[in-house]
Write a protein that holds these residues in place. Structure first.
Motif, PDB file in Angstrom:
ATOM      1  N   LEU A 118      17.998  33.107  33.648  1.00  0.00           N
ATOM      2  CA  LEU A 118      18.553  34.102  32.742  1.00  0.00           C
ATOM      3  C   LEU A 118      17.945  35.481  33.018  1.00  0.00           C
ATOM      4  N   ASN A 119      16.640  35.529  33.231  1.00  0.00           N
ATOM      5  CA  ASN A 119      15.979  36.801  33.571  1.00  0.00           C
ATOM      6  C   ASN A 119      16.518  37.361  34.893  1.00  0.00           C
ATOM      7  N   LEU A 120      16.742  36.482  35.858  1.00  0.00           N
ATOM      8  CA  LEU A 120      17.299  36.924  37.141  1.00  0.00           C
ATOM      9  C   LEU A 120      18.719  37.470  36.965  1.00  0.00           C
ATOM     10  N   MET A 121      19.500  36.834  36.099  1.00  0.00           N
ATOM     11  CA  MET A 121      20.871  37.291  35.848  1.00  0.00           C
ATOM     12  C   MET A 121      20.870  38.665  35.175  1.00  0.00           C
ATOM     13  N   ILE A 122      19.909  38.888  34.293  1.00  0.00           N
ATOM     14  CA  ILE A 122      19.807  40.189  33.628  1.00  0.00           C
ATOM     15  C   ILE A 122      19.462  41.273  34.651  1.00  0.00           C
ATOM     16  N   SER A 123      18.530  40.973  35.544  1.00  0.00           N
ATOM     17  CA  SER A 123      18.095  41.987  36.516  1.00  0.00           C
ATOM     18  C   SER A 123      19.024  42.081  37.725  1.00  0.00           C
ATOM     19  N   LEU A 163      21.814  35.936  46.783  1.00  0.00           N
ATOM     20  CA  LEU A 163      20.548  35.227  46.562  1.00  0.00           C
ATOM     21  C   LEU A 163      20.741  33.710  46.547  1.00  0.00           C
ATOM     22  N   VAL A 164      21.897  33.264  46.117  1.00  0.00           N
ATOM     23  CA  VAL A 164      22.195  31.833  46.079  1.00  0.00           C
ATOM     24  C   VAL A 164      22.613  31.362  47.468  1.00  0.00           C
ATOM     25  N   LYS A 165      23.542  32.084  48.083  1.00  0.00           N
ATOM     26  CA  LYS A 165      24.035  31.691  49.414  1.00  0.00           C
ATOM     27  C   LYS A 165      22.918  31.674  50.453  1.00  0.00           C
ATOM     28  N   ASN A 166      21.995  32.635  50.339  1.00  0.00           N
ATOM     29  CA  ASN A 166      20.887  32.714  51.299  1.00  0.00           C
ATOM     30  C   ASN A 166      19.714  31.827  50.907  1.00  0.00           C
ATOM     31  N   LYS A 167      19.907  31.028  49.862  1.00  0.00           N
ATOM     32  CA  LYS A 167      18.899  30.083  49.366  1.00  0.00           C
ATOM     33  C   LYS A 167      17.575  30.760  49.027  1.00  0.00           C
ATOM     34  N   GLU A 168      17.691  31.988  48.495  1.00  0.00           N
ATOM     35  CA  GLU A 168      16.502  32.707  48.029  1.00  0.00           C
ATOM     36  C   GLU A 168      16.127  32.279  46.612  1.00  0.00           C
ATOM     37  N   ILE A 169      17.026  31.575  45.962  1.00  0.00           N
ATOM     38  CA  ILE A 169      16.765  31.007  44.637  1.00  0.00           C
ATOM     39  C   ILE A 169      16.985  29.498  44.738  1.00  0.00           C
ATOM     40  N   ASP A 170      16.004  28.749  44.300  1.00  0.00           N
ATOM     41  CA  ASP A 170      16.124  27.294  44.251  1.00  0.00           C
ATOM     42  C   ASP A 170      16.598  26.932  42.846  1.00  0.00           C
ATOM     43  N   LEU A 171      17.901  26.754  42.698  1.00  0.00           N
ATOM     44  CA  LEU A 171      18.480  26.502  41.380  1.00  0.00           C
ATOM     45  C   LEU A 171      17.926  25.236  40.723  1.00  0.00           C
ATOM     46  N   ASP A 172      17.578  24.259  41.526  1.00  0.00           N
ATOM     47  CA  ASP A 172      17.081  23.004  40.969  1.00  0.00           C
ATOM     48  C   ASP A 172      15.659  23.110  40.438  1.00  0.00           C
ATOM     49  N   ASN A 173      14.904  24.076  40.940  1.00  0.00           N
ATOM     50  CA  ASN A 173      13.503  24.202  40.530  1.00  0.00           C
ATOM     51  C   ASN A 173      13.199  25.522  39.841  1.00  0.00           C
ATOM     52  N   THR A 174      14.223  26.142  39.290  1.00  0.00           N
ATOM     53  CA  THR A 174      14.046  27.380  38.542  1.00  0.00           C
ATOM     54  C   THR A 174      14.460  27.115  37.101  1.00  0.00           C
ATOM     55  N   ILE A 207      25.967  30.525  37.001  1.00  0.00           N
ATOM     56  CA  ILE A 207      25.474  31.259  38.169  1.00  0.00           C
ATOM     57  C   ILE A 207      26.608  31.359  39.182  1.00  0.00           C
ATOM     58  N   ASN A 208      26.771  32.539  39.749  1.00  0.00           N
ATOM     59  CA  ASN A 208      27.781  32.768  40.785  1.00  0.00           C
ATOM     60  C   ASN A 208      27.294  32.112  42.082  1.00  0.00           C
ATOM     61  N   PRO A 209      27.969  31.039  42.530  1.00  0.00           N
ATOM     62  CA  PRO A 209      27.514  30.348  43.742  1.00  0.00           C
ATOM     63  C   PRO A 209      27.654  31.195  45.005  1.00  0.00           C
ATOM     64  N   ASN A 210      28.433  32.271  44.920  1.00  0.00           N
ATOM     65  CA  ASN A 210      28.626  33.141  46.085  1.00  0.00           C
ATOM     66  C   ASN A 210      27.708  34.352  46.094  1.00  0.00           C
ATOM     67  N   ALA A 211      26.833  34.457  45.104  1.00  0.00           N
ATOM     68  CA  ALA A 211      25.886  35.572  45.078  1.00  0.00           C
ATOM     69  C   ALA A 211      24.957  35.465  46.283  1.00  0.00           C
ATOM     70  N   ILE A 251      24.908  40.408  39.676  1.00  0.00           N
ATOM     71  CA  ILE A 251      25.770  39.773  40.688  1.00  0.00           C
ATOM     72  C   ILE A 251      25.620  38.245  40.625  1.00  0.00           C
ATOM     73  N   LEU A 252      24.525  37.777  40.013  1.00  0.00           N
ATOM     74  CA  LEU A 252      24.295  36.336  39.870  1.00  0.00           C
ATOM     75  C   LEU A 252      25.157  35.694  38.789  1.00  0.00           C
ATOM     76  N   ILE A 253      25.775  36.513  37.947  1.00  0.00           N
ATOM     77  CA  ILE A 253      26.581  35.990  36.842  1.00  0.00           C
ATOM     78  C   ILE A 253      27.961  35.589  37.357  1.00  0.00           C
ATOM     79  N   LYS A 254      28.334  34.368  37.038  1.00  0.00           N
ATOM     80  CA  LYS A 254      29.676  33.895  37.398  1.00  0.00           C
ATOM     81  C   LYS A 254      30.705  34.772  36.702  1.00  0.00           C
ATOM     82  N   ARG A 255      31.686  35.225  37.442  1.00  0.00           N
ATOM     83  CA  ARG A 255      32.694  36.145  36.909  1.00  0.00           C
ATOM     84  C   ARG A 255      34.027  35.421  36.706  1.00  0.00           C
ATOM     85  N   PRO A 256      34.829  36.035  35.867  1.00  0.00           N
ATOM     86  CA  PRO A 256      34.556  37.143  34.956  1.00  0.00           C
ATOM     87  C   PRO A 256      33.893  36.646  33.683  1.00  0.00           C
TER      88      PRO A 256
END
Length: 119
Positions: free
Chosen positions: A80-85, A63-74, A57-61, A88-93
């Motif tokens: 994976l579904n969120l990364m597909i949709s 949704l992550v920076k704004n804490k809209e996704i709780d990585l510990d409880n997802t 997961i891209n920590p600078n995305a 920007i959530l995918i760690k690059r490159p």
């Protein structure tokens, strides 16, 4: 030289620097817009070998920076579904060299492929 397919966020300063380093080492870099590439779950998972979904997961995305996704409880499946949709959530490159795929920039790993090809 086997081409390096480099899935990036077009305009990303770090991705631009990474591509330049690869070109400086003589790699044939083929840039592809990660945000416009439609990966299936299995295709994406092929890049994550030996890494957890959370590590990819891209920590600078936003949704992550704004804490809209709780990585510990997802769950991994939900992430994976969120990364597909939201790619920007995918760690690059994401990088493909031959049949090998990996997530994140690891110059030493890439140089190992070049050394193997020269042998």
């Amino acid at each position: 030289m086997i081409p390096v397919i480099f899935y990036e966020k077009v305009g990303c300063v770090n991705n631009t620097k990474q591509k330049k380093r690869l070109k400086d080492f003589g790699f044939n870099v083929i840039s592809t817009d990660l945000l416009k590439t439609n990966f299936s779950k299995n295709q994406l998972l092929n890049f994550f070998e030996n890494k957890s979904i959370k590590e990819c997961i891209n920590p600078n995305a936003p949704l992550v920076k704004n804490k809209e996704i709780d990585l510990d409880n997802t769950s991994d499946e939900e992430l994976l579904n969120l990364m597909i949709s939201n790619p920007i959530l995918i760690k690059r490159p994401l990088i493909t060299i031959g049949t090998n795929k990996f997530c994140g920039f690891d110059l030493n790993k890439i140089l190992d492929f070049k050394l193997r090809e020269l042998r």
